[in-house]
Structure formats: C-alpha cells, structure tokens
Scaffold this active site. Structure first.
Site, PDB file in Angstrom:
ATOM      1  N   ILE A 397      24.933  40.820  41.154  1.00  0.00           N
ATOM      2  CA  ILE A 397      25.539  41.964  41.852  1.00  0.00           C
ATOM      3  C   ILE A 397      26.928  42.297  41.314  1.00  0.00           C
ATOM      4  O   ILE A 397      27.554  43.255  41.755  1.00  0.00           O
ATOM      5  CB  ILE A 397      25.620  41.721  43.372  1.00  0.00           C
ATOM      6  N   GLY A 400      32.622  39.446  36.229  1.00  0.00           N
ATOM      7  CA  GLY A 400      34.056  39.392  36.004  1.00  0.00           C
ATOM      8  C   GLY A 400      34.354  38.653  34.723  1.00  0.00           C
ATOM      9  O   GLY A 400      33.447  38.213  34.012  1.00  0.00           O
ATOM     10  N   GLY A 401      35.646  38.499  34.425  1.00  0.00           N
ATOM     11  CA  GLY A 401      36.031  37.851  33.188  1.00  0.00           C
ATOM     12  C   GLY A 401      35.674  36.379  33.151  1.00  0.00           C
ATOM     13  O   GLY A 401      35.393  35.821  32.096  1.00  0.00           O
ATOM     14  N   HIS A 402      35.662  35.714  34.314  1.00  0.00           N
ATOM     15  CA  HIS A 402      35.420  34.278  34.349  1.00  0.00           C
ATOM     16  C   HIS A 402      34.130  33.908  35.066  1.00  0.00           C
ATOM     17  O   HIS A 402      33.781  32.730  35.115  1.00  0.00           O
ATOM     18  CB  HIS A 402      36.589  33.561  35.037  1.00  0.00           C
ATOM     19  N   GLY A 403      33.438  34.885  35.627  1.00  0.00           N
ATOM     20  CA  GLY A 403      32.233  34.524  36.364  1.00  0.00           C
ATOM     21  C   GLY A 403      31.391  35.727  36.723  1.00  0.00           C
ATOM     22  O   GLY A 403      31.832  36.876  36.638  1.00  0.00           O
ATOM     23  N   VAL A 405      28.661  37.237  39.805  1.00  0.00           N
ATOM     24  CA  VAL A 405      28.405  37.089  41.235  1.00  0.00           C
ATOM     25  C   VAL A 405      26.945  37.428  41.522  1.00  0.00           C
ATOM     26  O   VAL A 405      26.431  38.464  41.070  1.00  0.00           O
ATOM     27  CB  VAL A 405      29.339  37.992  42.057  1.00  0.00           C
ATOM     28  N   LYS A 419      29.593  33.017  43.274  1.00  0.00           N
ATOM     29  CA  LYS A 419      30.288  33.318  42.030  1.00  0.00           C
ATOM     30  C   LYS A 419      30.067  32.157  41.066  1.00  0.00           C
ATOM     31  O   LYS A 419      30.600  31.060  41.248  1.00  0.00           O
ATOM     32  CB  LYS A 419      31.784  33.517  42.272  1.00  0.00           C
ATOM     33  N   ASP A 519      45.905  39.684  41.075  1.00  0.00           N
ATOM     34  CA  ASP A 519      44.875  40.574  40.528  1.00  0.00           C
ATOM     35  C   ASP A 519      44.352  41.505  41.618  1.00  0.00           C
ATOM     36  O   ASP A 519      43.144  41.646  41.810  1.00  0.00           O
ATOM     37  CB  ASP A 519      43.729  39.759  39.926  1.00  0.00           C
TER      38      ASP A 519
END
Length: 660
Positions: A397, A400-403, A405, A419, A519
């Site tokens: 769904i 992101g840059g690190h994970g 979801v 996440k 952020d």
C-alpha cells in the site's frame, strides 16, 4: 507641548491615535488596564522623549521587535498582558536609563538578548509567561542594581549561569516552569537580600544546596516538581523567617530534620518524595493537609491520614535497616542488570542473527528473531507472513526510502499496517539505525494525532514495524486525486492542520527528551475514516539530548526541509516548524506550494496576500467565517516559514493559537 497623559484603569477601547506624540515632548504615557487593541501607532514608536510607558493589560498586537524604537531617556516600560509577538529587541540594550522592563504574558519568542546585560540601571526584569527559549544569558550577572528577575513560564533551558550569584541586591528570583537542568547553583546562597526564590517545575537534579540556609531574609522557597535527591539539609532550618516551603514532587529521602521545630512556617508541602519517619510537631505540619504529606515512603505522626509513631525514630530505623539496604541497593542493582540484558539483546540481536544467516543461509533457524509487541511474538510474526503472503506485491500500500508498507488482515476486525524495512541485515548501518530510531521514538509517545504503534520484529529474513491501519491513506495521495480533494472540504482541511500542529506540539514540549520528526510532509500524514490526521513514519526522528549539539546528517523530504538544516545540519524543533508551514500551505493550496515559498518566507509582505491566490480552486469559495479562519491560519503559517529559525514560533504557540 503635552508631556504627561494618563488614561489608565478605564473602559476605553479602539486604537490609539497616530499623532499621540506629535509635539515630540511626551514623557509619560499610561493607558494600562483598558480595552485598547490594534497596533502601536508610528508616532509612539519614534517618540524619543518618552521616560515612562505603560501599555499593560490591553489587547495590543504587533511585532515587538519592529513596533518599538530606541528611547534614550526611557526609565519604565511595561507591555505585559497583551498580544505582542516576535523577539525581544537587542536595541533595548541601548536605553541606558531603563530601570524597569516588563513584557510578561505575551507571545514573545526567541532568546533573551545578551545586550540586556548593558542596562546597568535595571532594577526589575519580568519576561514571564512567554515562549522564550535558549539559555539564561550570563550577561544578566552585570545588572548590579537588579532586585527582581522574573523569567517563569517560558521554555528556557541549560543551567543557571554562575554569574546570577553576583546579583547581591536581588530580592525576588523566579525561574519556575522552564526546562532548566543540572544542579541548583550553590552561590544562590550568597544572595542575602532574597525574600522569594522559586525554582519549581524544572529538571534540577542532585541535592538541595545547604548554602540556601544562609538567606536569612527568605520568606518563600519553592523547589517543587524537580528531580532533586538526597536528604533535606538541616541548614534549611536556619531560615527562621521562612513562611512557605514547597519541596514536593522530588526524590528526596531520609528523615525530616528535627531542627524544623525552631522554624515559624505557615505552610509546607513535602508530598511525593521518599521521606520517612515522624513529622515535626509544629503548626505548619499539624495544619498540613494529607495531600501535602502523601506519596512518601513511610511518614508517621499525629496528623489525619498518617499512622501514629509507635517507636522512636532510632528504633524504627534499626528495625528496617536490613530492608532499607535490600530495597535501596539490591533492587536497583537487579533492575539495572535486567535492563542491561534487554538493551544488549536489542542492540546485538540483529548482529547475531546476521552472522548466523551468513553462516547458514540455506537453513535459517526460524526461532532466531526478536519480537517485542502487544501480541505474542512468534504468533504475530507467523500471522503477518501469512496475511501478506510473504509480503506479496498484492498487499503493498506504500513505499518509502527505507521500507515498504503492507496491509495485513490478521482477522476481519484486526487489520494492521506493516512497514517492512529494506536490507536491515545487509550490513547497512544507516538502515539499522533508522529502524532502532523509529522504535525508540514510537515507544515514547502516545497522542491521538500520532499513528499508534503496536510492536516490531527484527529477524534475519524479515524486519518490520506494526502500526494501526488508517483507511484513507496518506494526505499526499488524497490531495493529488480530484475526487479525494473534493472530499476534503475546508473544515476538514482546517482540522487536519490543527491535528498535525497538536501532534508536533506534544512531541516537542510534552516528551522528554523532545522528539523532532525531521520528515513532516503530506506523505507522512495519514487520515482515518473521520479524516482525522495522524503523523506517521518516525524513521528519521531524533530525540534532542539537552547536553548535546544535536548535529546530524541531512534527512527529510525535498521541498519540506528547513533552510538552516540544509547547510548547518543542526537539528532543532524549528526544523519541524518550517516543515509544518510548508504542509499547512499545501493543505490550503491543494498542492505543494513550490515557488510560492521563496518570495513569502520571512517577509512582512506575507500578510498582504490575496486569499483567492492561496485557496485550492477545486473547492467552493469559503464562507466569511471560514475565510477568517483560513486567513488566520495562513498568517501563522508564514511565521513558521521565516528563514530565521529563531524568529519562528514554537509548535506550542502555533497549537495554542489554533485553539483560540
């Protein structure tokens, strides 16, 4: 030729006339305790003949650093209980005759200018009940004539500068309700003219300095709501004129000194400490309420709510000596040992699993994972793997840059967002720190406008965090969708902005240490079915250490990062304030403000904008009442976008203003 005009304590209203000082002879002007409002007239700003100016207890508004000039003859200035904002101007240090300066109960921000230390004639300084930040300037120690220093109810930090101990003529010192730390200054005991000392509601540690017992004229002493420890020094009992003593809500221990019997206290509050033994047989203790005594370790005496003292203090102390040693020595040691095991496992569990996966990649042991959550660890791990079909793309769904979801339906009534962290076990230290940072931040906070965190799992195969699932997704996706944007009417958008403001105010001012998100963007604001805003994604969150410079690597989303963070790399709460300003404009505009930010940032021209140019054209034009709300929000938003971080309001101020 008018030199003296006094209009105070009436029911006058309206604005002050512009030509109040037209002749340039006005020396004393007093309009306090009325209902005047609006800005300060220019004629008064440049009235250099002024000696005394009383504007307190009205509804005046304006930027305090811009609406007042330099008054070379000024002796008395009181602007208290108005609606002034901005910062205390350093130019007021150029008023050599100033004896009294009061700006209490306004919306003043920024730090206390060191130039106030040049006011050698200053006898009273009251900047209380504002939003001042930073440390107390050591230059205030130059004010040899100072009798009153009132700085309570601000957000001042650091320690009390040692130079304050040079103010030998001071009679009233109130630094309460700030964020002051470290120990109470021992040299305060040298201030022998002191009548009232209030250091309550701070974060002072260590013991009460016995030197305070030298202040023989002291009648009021409040050290409550700190982190003070140790015994009550018997030297305090030398304060024979002391009438009111409050040392409640600390970590004080031991017995109450017998010397209290010689004091003439009228009231005392020792509640919520670790005190024990008999209370002194004095009027103040006999008249104390149970609320002023409760919350201690083991007090006794002839007071309602306390048990009678059946044995002498020495006997009681001997009987309990073994237990006291056990609870005060072995329990803390045992607790520290267990805490160390937990910390070591969290810190080194990932490394151990990584080494094992490298040695035995093809035959991974499913027992080797760390799961701490509100669920049973192994069970939830297996359920999430099953519910997401081993993190299949069909359940994705968001990214992101690190994970990434995923939506995981554990049961028809139990849906969570998961996440999944990328590459936590590939040796990427940044990802590991990001993972632990988010965990640390989320376990510290609880707020209706912050996404709920259920737990996490660190495993050589999958590492993830488990959140509540919010049905409507992120704000950026909704604003970019025509139908979704139309659903977000003006009242919903106002509530979204307020919700984010309240969340950030909580993180910055109600958490210790404060948490900076770093952020804040529309992608990291999620909406529930009622369109209530929830701040999410704490992967770049930083806990501000009071004794650290808080330098960091650049983090955040392009277009939302504050200017100073891009070139100084120093993290403060004001970084989030700027990002919030961008987000608030985005919600009203319906899109990222982009180039709109450049001409408006930090400019007084911000307030002269056309409302039509700032509203999302996809929505109907708002009613007059909603227009007023939006204009108010836009004005406050531009303050958040000031290029100077010191000039931005705190999120506590913004949140408070949105509630009014």
């Amino acid at each position: 030729m008018l030199t003296y005009l006094e209009l105070d304590t009436n029911n006058f209203t309206g604005q002050l006339p512009h030509n109040i000082c037209v002749g340039g002879s006005l020396q004393q002007f007093s309009v306090n305790s009325n209902n005047f409002f609006g800005p300060i007239p220019k004629g008064l700003r440049h009235c250099t003949s002024l000696k005394r100016l009383h504007l307190e207890q009205n509804e005046f508004v304006g930027n305090i650093s811009e609406d007042f000039g330099i008054y070379p003859h000024l002796e008395y200035l009181d602007l208290s209980q108005n609606k002034f904002y901005g910062q205390v101007s350093s130019s007021w240090g150029e008023c050599p005759n100033l004896g009294i300066l009061k700006i209490a109960e306004n919306n003043i921000t920024g730090s206390i200018p060191v130039e106030l230390g040049n006011l050698t004639q200053l006898g009273r300084l009251n900047l209380s009940s504002n939003y001042l930040v930073g440390e107390i300037p050591k230059e205030l120690g130059n004010l040899s004539m100072l009798e009153e220093l009132i700085l309570n109810r601000n957000q001042l930090s650091g320690s009390i500068p040692s130079e304050i101990g040079f103010l030998t003529g001071i009679t009233h010192l109130d630094l309460s309700t700030n964020k002051l730390r470290k120990s109470i200054l021992e040299s305060l005991g040298n201030l022998l003219q002191m009548n009232s000392l209030n250091l309550s509601n701070n974060q002072f540690t260590q013991e009460i300095p016995p030197q305070l017992g030298k202040q023989s004229l002291l009648t009021e002493l409040d050290l409550s709501q700190n982190l003070l420890s140790g015994k009550i020094p018997s030297e305090i009992c030398d304060l024979e004129d002391l009438q009111n003593l409050n040392i409640s809500h600390n970590n004080l221990s031991g017995f109450i000194p017998r010397e209290f019997k010689k004091m003439h206290l009228l009231s005392i509050d020792i509640s919520d400490n670790e005190l024990q033994g008999p209370i002194p047989n004095t009027t103040a203790f006999r008249d104390a309420t149970i609320e002023e005594l409760q919350g201690n370790k083991d007090l006794c005496g002839d007071v309602k709510g306390l048990r009678p003292c059946r044995t002498s203090p020495a006997t009681k102390h001997g009987l309990k000596k073994g237990w006291i040693i056990f609870f005060t020595v072995f329990f803390p040691l045992l607790g520290a040992f267990l805490l160390s095991l937990v910390v070591l496992r969290i810190l080194f569990g990932s490394r151990r699993t990584k080494r094992h996966s490298e040695d035995k990649e093809s035959g991974m042991n499913n027992e080797e994972y760390l799961a701490i959550s509100t669920f049973e660890g192994r069970k939830i791990y297996e359920k999430i793997i099953a519910a997401t079909k081993d993190f299949d793309a069909s359940h994705l769904i968001g990214k992101g840059g690190h994970g990434s979801v995923y939506k995981a339906e554990l049961s028809p009534r139990d849906i969570v967002a998961v996440k999944k962290i990328h590459s936590l076990y590939t040796g990427n230290i940044a990802d590991q720190k990001e993972f632990l940072s988010e965990i640390k931040a989320l376990t510290e906070i609880r707020h209706r406008n912050i996404v709920k965190f259920f737990g996490f799992c660190s495993h050589s195969r999958h590492s993830f965090l488990v959140y509540e699932y919010l049905e409507r997704g992120n704000l950026a996706a909704i604003l970019s969708n025509e139908a979704g944007a139309l659903e977000l009417d003006w009242s919903k958008r106002v509530n979204i902005i307020k919700g984010v403001a309240h969340a950030l105010s909580y993180m910055h001012h109600d958490c210790f240490p404060p948490i900076v998100h770093r952020d804040i963007s529309s992608k990291n604001v999620l909406l529930d079915m009622e369109y209530e805003a929830h701040v999410s994604d704490f992967g770049t969150a930083k806990l501000l250490k009071p004794d650290s410079s808080n330098w960091t690597q650049l983090a955040g989303t392009y277009g939302y990062v504050s200017p100073e963070l891009a070139y100084t790399m120093k993290v403060t709460e004001k970084c989030d304030v700027y990002s919030f300003g961008v987000l608030a404009l985005e919600v009203i505009l319906g899109k990222h403000p982009g180039d709109v930010l450049t001409p408006f940032s930090g400019s007084s021209a911000n307030m002269n904008i056309e409302l039509d140019d700032m509203l999302d054209p996809r929505l109907p034009f708002p009613s007059l009442e909603v227009q007023r709300k939006l204009i108010s929000i836009i004005e406050k938003t531009f303050l958040c976008l000031d290029v100077s971080p010191q000039s931005r309001p705190t999120m506590q101020i913004v949140s408070h203003l949105f509630c009014n």
